[in-house]
Design an enzyme around this catalytic site. Sequence first.
Site: not given
Length: 291
Positions: A43, A93, A144, A158, A162, A193
């Site tokens: 998705t 994710n 997380s 942020y 988490k 990434t």
Amino acid sequence: MSATITTRASNDSKVWFITGASRGFGLELTRAALARGDRVVATARRPETIAAALGEDANLLSVALDVTNEAQAIAAADAAVARFGRIDVLVNNAGYGLLGAVEGASAKEVEQQFATNVFGVLAVTRAVLPQMRRQRSGHVINISSIGGYAAYPGWGVYGATKFAVEGLTEALDAELAPLGVRATVVEPGFFRTDFLDDSSLVRVRSEIGAYADTVGAMRGHMAAANHQQPGDPVKLAAALLALADSETPPVRLPLGSDTVARIAEKHRKVEAELSAWRALAVSTDHDDVRV
């Protein structure tokens, strides 16, 4: 851990439901699961980007999903069951980073961060769990961060999202285990990434000069670290396959040598503080309580 992926018979394949599958961890995990013969419901807000990256595959169903839209989450879960008959592994994710001082984060910036990173996890989990409960099997894997276990300057909001995911996952595993379903929170360190790119990272609009030595230094460090991170996303995908295959999955799975080192460092600090403040900590009990 080796990144080698074992091919499995189609009748032994798992059905994955992965959010944020158009890039980063989500895309690498989708690729790895398909490569070994699993079926994947991948998705993203723009599902055409998944097909563009991976091509056509009978075992792949790309579905539009904004995780902040619970109706879309329910529709996506229904589409997954209609296509593949079950959902074995949910990987929450989807998310993004917010870099800046806690004081500098506006109410809107905080609200949007929690909407995706926490409320989105809840929305998708609520959509998928009824199917897993019917099956009496399944595994919820919430992504997380080491920032969800140990805080860093500049990552307060942020990290708070988490930390919330960590607590939710602990409770979920306790609630779901008697029903045949497990939950694990995965704590990646810094992986190579696009997370530190503008496409995944938002910087708070208000930069307060007083935080130059802490938050400002973190901004500079993150700019220099972009695409130089130690973690390999392909190896992380292989680790998630191994996690999903485990009959006794952990509640927490740290990934990356930097994460392991940071956890050990935090434990030392917590133990030292507890030792220093133990007398005061236990002094608040009633007099008839014996420790």
